[in-house]
Scaffold this motif. Structure first.
Motif, short mmCIF file in Angstrom:
data_model
loop_
_atom_site.label_atom_id
_atom_site.label_comp_id
_atom_site.label_asym_id
_atom_site.label_seq_id
_atom_site.Cartn_x
_atom_site.Cartn_y
_atom_site.Cartn_z
N ALA A 1 -32.62 12.02 6.30
CA ALA A 1 -31.66 11.16 7.00
C ALA A 1 -30.98 11.92 8.15
O ALA A 1 -30.80 11.37 9.24
CB ALA A 1 -30.62 10.64 6.02
N TYR B 1 -33.41 12.34 10.96
CA TYR B 1 -33.58 11.06 11.67
C TYR B 1 -32.46 10.89 12.70
O TYR B 1 -32.72 10.55 13.86
CB TYR B 1 -33.55 9.91 10.66
CG TYR B 1 -33.62 8.54 11.30
CD1 TYR B 1 -34.83 7.92 11.56
CD2 TYR B 1 -32.45 7.88 11.68
CE1 TYR B 1 -34.89 6.67 12.16
CE2 TYR B 1 -32.49 6.64 12.29
CZ TYR B 1 -33.71 6.04 12.52
OH TYR B 1 -33.76 4.80 13.14
N GLU C 1 -36.90 6.47 17.00
CA GLU C 1 -37.86 5.39 16.81
C GLU C 1 -38.22 4.71 18.12
O GLU C 1 -37.37 4.50 18.99
CB GLU C 1 -37.27 4.35 15.85
CG GLU C 1 -37.23 4.80 14.41
CD GLU C 1 -36.88 3.65 13.48
OE1 GLU C 1 -37.79 2.89 13.10
OE2 GLU C 1 -35.70 3.54 13.13
N GLN D 1 -37.87 -1.21 6.84
CA GLN D 1 -37.66 -0.54 8.12
C GLN D 1 -36.16 -0.41 8.37
O GLN D 1 -35.33 -1.06 7.71
CB GLN D 1 -38.30 -1.34 9.26
CG GLN D 1 -39.78 -1.62 9.09
CD GLN D 1 -40.64 -0.40 9.26
OE1 GLN D 1 -40.30 0.49 10.03
NE2 GLN D 1 -41.75 -0.32 8.55
N THR D 2 -35.82 0.38 9.36
CA THR D 2 -34.43 0.60 9.71
C THR D 2 -33.90 -0.56 10.57
O THR D 2 -34.68 -1.34 11.14
CB THR D 2 -34.29 1.89 10.52
OG1 THR D 2 -35.01 1.73 11.76
CG2 THR D 2 -34.85 3.09 9.75
N ARG E 1 -32.70 -0.19 13.48
CA ARG E 1 -33.23 0.09 14.82
C ARG E 1 -34.63 -0.47 14.97
O ARG E 1 -34.97 -1.05 16.02
CB ARG E 1 -33.23 1.61 15.07
CG ARG E 1 -33.87 2.04 16.38
CD ARG E 1 -33.20 1.42 17.58
NE ARG E 1 -33.78 1.89 18.82
CZ ARG E 1 -33.73 1.22 19.97
NH1 ARG E 1 -33.11 0.05 20.03
NH2 ARG E 1 -34.28 1.73 21.05
N GLY F 1 -33.28 -2.42 6.19
CA GLY F 1 -32.05 -1.77 6.62
C GLY F 1 -30.98 -2.78 7.00
O GLY F 1 -29.78 -2.56 6.77
#
Length: 213
Positions: free
Chosen positions: A62, A65, A75, A106-107, A109, A128
């Protein structure tokens, strides 16, 4: 009658090539090395983040990221990340009156990036954004809420048995396992997957014939 089809994201509508290549570059390991590690953890049925931990023991995924995003190398998704059959399949399904949803692990973003691609879909949402991820039952309860159709009229399409096929079936949805990406190919002929999947496809365009039938 099939009213809604819900698609997973990674290795269902998007290729993961760029994702893993960018991580390899960030960690300063050869791309082939990280790709091989991904294959190793896939074969063991582990979360693919374990590949990053093998490449750099003790990594805080994390935190890394966030560091990548801050450095401007986070991303990214564009048209080249989509599989060639995505737009034709989704467009054809909507033409036939099917509600099309994209919902995967997925996130937030990634959700923004996917929506920016203006896919022929009625809704694009990520775990997310929902604050719950597959294979949790709550994720599939949310799927059914947005599907606006009964479970037996809703199909979940994905490549990963443990995240897609098995939990979607437990939630009462119909399922389609797509043979693409490492998970899709590795478990394509697994007896449990064969038994759990209502359909097994090599291309998303095959779903159009499924609806027509």
């Amino acid at each position: 009658m099939i009213e809604t089809i819900v698609f997973d994201v990674g290795e269902t509508i998007t290729r993961d090539d760029r994702y893993w290549a960018s991580w390899a570059d960030w960690l300063n390991v050869p791309r082939h090395t990280l790709s091989a590690l991904v294959g190793a953890v896939v074969a063991q049925g582990l979360d693919n983040a374990e590949a990053l931990r093998l490449a750099r023991p003790g990594i805080d995924v994390a935190a890394e990221y966030r560091a990548r995003e801050a450095a401007g190398v986070g991303e990214h998704l564009d048209e080249s990340d989509l599989y060639d059959d995505v737009r034709p399949a989704l467009h054809a399904l909507r033409e036939r009156g099917v509600r099309v949803i994209v919902a995967g692990n997925q996130t937030p973003r990634a959700g923004e990036l996917l929506r920016a691609l203006e896919l022929p879909a009625d809704l694009v949402v990520t775990s997310g954004e929902w604050s719950v991820a597959k294979p949790e039952p709550e994720f599939f309860r949310r799927v059914l809420e947005v599907a606006q159709a009964a479970p037996q009229a809703t199909v979940y399409v994905g490549d990963h048995p443990a995240n897609d096929v098995f939990p979607a079936r437990l939630a009462g949805l119909r399922t389609a396992h797509v043979r693409r990406g490492p998970w899709g190919h590795l478990w394509a002929d697994d007896p449990d997957v064969v038994a759990a999947a209502d359909w097994r496809v090599d291309s998303l365009t095959q779903l159009v014939d499924l609806v027509r039938a």
